[in-house]
Motif scaffolding. Structure first.
Motif, mmCIF file in Angstrom:
data_model
loop_
_atom_site.group_PDB
_atom_site.id
_atom_site.type_symbol
_atom_site.label_atom_id
_atom_site.label_comp_id
_atom_site.label_asym_id
_atom_site.label_seq_id
_atom_site.Cartn_x
_atom_site.Cartn_y
_atom_site.Cartn_z
ATOM 1 N N SER A 170 7.921 9.650 19.008
ATOM 2 C CA SER A 170 8.541 9.754 17.689
ATOM 3 C C SER A 170 7.956 8.684 16.782
ATOM 4 N N GLU A 171 7.387 9.130 15.677
ATOM 5 C CA GLU A 171 7.018 8.211 14.601
ATOM 6 C C GLU A 171 8.175 8.314 13.613
ATOM 7 N N ARG A 172 9.126 7.420 13.739
ATOM 8 C CA ARG A 172 10.346 7.517 12.951
ATOM 9 C C ARG A 172 10.015 7.378 11.457
ATOM 10 N N GLY A 173 10.479 8.347 10.676
ATOM 11 C CA GLY A 173 10.224 8.344 9.237
ATOM 12 C C GLY A 173 11.526 8.245 8.461
ATOM 13 N N TYR A 174 11.441 7.692 7.272
ATOM 14 C CA TYR A 174 12.623 7.481 6.434
ATOM 15 C C TYR A 174 12.435 8.159 5.091
ATOM 16 N N HIS A 175 13.553 8.639 4.513
ATOM 17 C CA HIS A 175 13.474 9.015 3.113
ATOM 18 C C HIS A 175 14.684 8.490 2.347
ATOM 19 N N LEU A 176 14.439 8.289 1.066
ATOM 20 C CA LEU A 176 15.463 7.861 0.119
ATOM 21 C C LEU A 176 15.432 8.873 -1.008
ATOM 22 N N GLU A 177 16.586 9.460 -1.322
ATOM 23 C CA GLU A 177 16.654 10.396 -2.440
ATOM 24 C C GLU A 177 17.383 9.740 -3.604
ATOM 25 N N LEU B 240 11.719 9.915 -1.928
ATOM 26 C CA LEU B 240 10.724 8.932 -1.497
ATOM 27 C C LEU B 240 10.658 9.014 0.018
ATOM 28 N N ALA B 241 9.492 9.283 0.555
ATOM 29 C CA ALA B 241 9.371 9.447 2.002
ATOM 30 C C ALA B 241 8.160 8.673 2.499
ATOM 31 N N GLY B 242 8.327 8.076 3.650
ATOM 32 C CA GLY B 242 7.219 7.327 4.212
ATOM 33 C C GLY B 242 7.718 6.415 5.304
ATOM 34 N N VAL B 243 7.015 5.352 5.532
ATOM 35 C CA VAL B 243 7.337 4.348 6.539
ATOM 36 C C VAL B 243 7.068 4.919 7.932
ATOM 37 N N VAL B 244 6.520 4.085 8.795
ATOM 38 C CA VAL B 244 6.369 4.406 10.213
ATOM 39 C C VAL B 244 7.156 3.359 10.980
ATOM 40 N N GLU B 245 8.057 3.821 11.833
ATOM 41 C CA GLU B 245 8.784 2.904 12.708
ATOM 42 C C GLU B 245 8.715 3.441 14.125
ATOM 43 N N PHE B 246 8.388 2.563 15.066
ATOM 44 C CA PHE B 246 8.399 2.943 16.472
ATOM 45 C C PHE B 246 9.672 2.397 17.100
ATOM 46 N N GLY B 247 10.461 3.313 17.673
ATOM 47 C CA GLY B 247 11.731 2.902 18.255
ATOM 48 C C GLY B 247 12.374 4.006 19.070
ATOM 49 N N GLY B 248 11.635 5.107 19.266
ATOM 50 C CA GLY B 248 12.144 6.182 20.105
ATOM 51 C C GLY B 248 13.130 7.101 19.395
ATOM 52 N N LEU B 249 13.696 8.017 20.173
ATOM 53 C CA LEU B 249 14.544 9.076 19.626
ATOM 54 C C LEU B 249 16.013 8.686 19.496
ATOM 55 N N ASP B 250 16.431 7.616 20.152
ATOM 56 C CA ASP B 250 17.870 7.367 20.285
ATOM 57 C C ASP B 250 18.422 6.246 19.414
ATOM 58 N N ALA B 251 17.600 5.305 19.031
ATOM 59 C CA ALA B 251 18.104 4.144 18.282
ATOM 60 C C ALA B 251 18.545 4.541 16.879
ATOM 61 N N PRO B 252 19.567 3.867 16.341
ATOM 62 C CA PRO B 252 20.021 4.178 14.985
ATOM 63 C C PRO B 252 18.989 3.743 13.943
ATOM 64 N N PRO B 253 19.133 4.217 12.700
ATOM 65 C CA PRO B 253 18.208 3.803 11.641
ATOM 66 C C PRO B 253 18.259 2.302 11.402
ATOM 67 N N SER B 254 17.154 1.765 10.904
ATOM 68 C CA SER B 254 17.086 0.363 10.488
ATOM 69 C C SER B 254 17.336 0.267 8.984
ATOM 70 N N ARG B 255 17.793 -0.877 8.525
ATOM 71 C CA ARG B 255 18.016 -1.059 7.078
ATOM 72 C C ARG B 255 16.715 -1.336 6.340
ATOM 73 N N ALA B 256 15.830 -2.108 6.958
ATOM 74 C CA ALA B 256 14.654 -2.602 6.231
ATOM 75 C C ALA B 256 13.792 -1.497 5.612
ATOM 76 N N PRO B 257 13.545 -0.369 6.287
ATOM 77 C CA PRO B 257 12.720 0.674 5.665
ATOM 78 C C PRO B 257 13.335 1.246 4.383
ATOM 79 N N PHE B 258 14.663 1.441 4.370
ATOM 80 C CA PHE B 258 15.306 1.925 3.142
ATOM 81 C C PHE B 258 15.133 0.917 2.009
ATOM 82 N N ASN B 259 15.327 -0.369 2.348
ATOM 83 C CA ASN B 259 15.182 -1.412 1.327
ATOM 84 C C ASN B 259 13.762 -1.453 0.794
ATOM 85 N N LEU B 260 12.780 -1.268 1.682
ATOM 86 C CA LEU B 260 11.378 -1.284 1.265
ATOM 87 C C LEU B 260 11.073 -0.125 0.321
#
Length: 416
Positions: A272-279, A309-329
């Motif tokens: 999983s290349e965890r991706g984030y979006h902000l609408e 807004l979509a982007g960011v790559v985070e490695f952390g697997g399928l189970d961990a909850p979202p991180s705050r830092a990518p949304f802030n970025l």
């Protein structure tokens, strides 16, 4: 056309739903199985660009040198959940071995036939389904600070040129005339024509799935746990405590495909290349076309009532909850790119891109097991390549030879 079969498709994202529709058009009966319903994952949360020119992988020369610094900066679009690193390491080592020009060109040559005509592929898929209204032809712009910043991506642009992509450069006043909303320190745009965007990816894929159901597809909401097989042939899938009989099966479960693929004899190096979006809902300004802001490696896409807004790559697997830092970025980055932008409300999302260690999707019939097909591993271009991938799988299942060389995607390369 071959004789009509009953085909089970596991996964109701863009790849699975596309496969279903093309199979129905070939006269087959379709069973769509998904534990969460249509468009519940990356097919809902993607960047919404039909990014035909996105044939360049994440793994490019120089990444190995830059990655450590990126991981320790809150202003870079690469994040790691460090507790996951030991599990990630085998995949990561293989992935980083592809950060060379030969591998970049190999990936581009593999992706171009699948995504290089995405707008037309989506229009062909959606024709007569009611989902056409969500498709918007558009330019796609890559935004840079200046000429030197653009030339830093010379390898990617030269590879695109080799595959027939054309673009024009808008600098200074020419870019302001095209779209005046961006910061003045963004001084150059590479504009690629003949692309498209989806006004609401989730609604689009749900509309396609509803069409498939209206055409007779049976939808089952359940988690598939295994396959039934007899004499080297798939005879059914096990889901929700029962065995669902079928003549063939297509596995299209994106980032969740690894475990089920292993039951088909494939050891797929999938992460999983965890991706984030902000609408940003009801924004004060809207870009004229989707843009990739090169400095932040994020996409801003106009959608129905909001800017995604979509982007960011985070490695952390399928189970961990979202991180705050990518949304802030993402929020910091859009405020820097579009000064003074305001909006009414924010919606956050995190999901999972299915990324292969060699950056090439797995598409085709599984060796040693008749009737078993797979289609997963499209990393950042699943929406873009979904319709063509679905058509290829449907052709293979109908015993029709697709008009492209399928060897780069062969499941045999991961046959256990």
């Amino acid at each position: 056309m071959s004789e009509a079969k009953t085909i089970a498709i596991i996964g109701a994202g863009i790849v699975g739903v596309s496969t279903a529709i093309w199979l129905q058009r070939d006269g087959h009966k379709v069973i769509l199985i998904d534990r969460d319903g249509p468009a519940a994952g990356a097919s809902h949360g993607n960047g919404g660009v039909l990014a035909s020119c996105s044939i360049i992988p994440v793994a490019v020369p120089g990444l190995l040198r830059k990655a450590p610094g990126m991981l320790f900066s809150a202003d870079q679009p690469l994040f790691m959940k460090w507790g996951y690193l030991p599990k990630l390491m085998p995949w990561l080592v293989s992935f980083l071995k592809t950060t060379n020009q030969t591998a970049v060109r190999r990936r581009a040559a593999a992706l171009a036939p699948i995504i290089g005509d995405s707008l037309a592929d989506h229009q062909a898929l959606a024709a007569g389904t009611g989902a056409e209204k969500w498709i918007v032809p558009s330019d796609y712009l890559f935004l840079y600070r200046d000429r030197a910043h653009y030339e830093g991506d010379a390898l990617g642009w030269s590879v695109r040129k080799e595959h027939g992509f054309a673009w024009d450069i808008l600098e200074g006043d020419a870019f302001r005339a095209y779209d005046p909303i961006f910061a003045h320190n963004i001084g150059l745009a590479a504009r690629v024509g003949d692309h498209g965007r989806i006004r609401d990816p989730g609604a689009y894929v749900k509309a396609l799935a509803a069409h498939a159901e209206a055409q007779g597809a049976r939808f089952i909401r359940a988690e598939v746990t295994d396959f039934a097989q007899e004499n080297g042939q798939v005879t059914g899938v096990r889901a929700g405590g029962e065995t669902i009989a079928c003549d063939a099966v297509a596995l299209c479960t994106g980032a969740w495909s690894k475990q089920l693929a292993s039951k088909l004899g494939l050891n797929a190096p999938l992460e999983s290349e965890r991706g984030y979006h902000l609408e940003l809902w009801e924004p004060s300004v809207m870009p004229r076309a989707p843009v990739m802001v090169a400095s932040g490696k994020f996409v801003a896409t106009p959608m129905e009532g909001r800017l995604r807004l979509a982007g960011v790559v985070e490695f952390g697997g399928l189970d961990a909850p979202p991180s705050r830092a990518p949304f802030n970025l993402l929020e910091r980055n859009i405020r820097a790119a579009i000064p003074g932008i305001t909006w009414k409300k924010t919606v956050e999302w995190m999901g999972h891109r299915p990324s292969m260690a060699d950056s090439i999707p797995v598409i085709g019939e599984v060796p040693k097991l008749a009737g078993a097909y797979v289609a997963f591993g499209h990393d950042h271009v699943g929406l873009t390549g979904g319709p063509r991938t679905g058509r290829i799988v449907a052709q293979l299942m109908s015993k029709t030879k697709p008009n492209i060389d399928l060897s780069p995607y062969s499941p045999a390369r991961f046959s256990a």
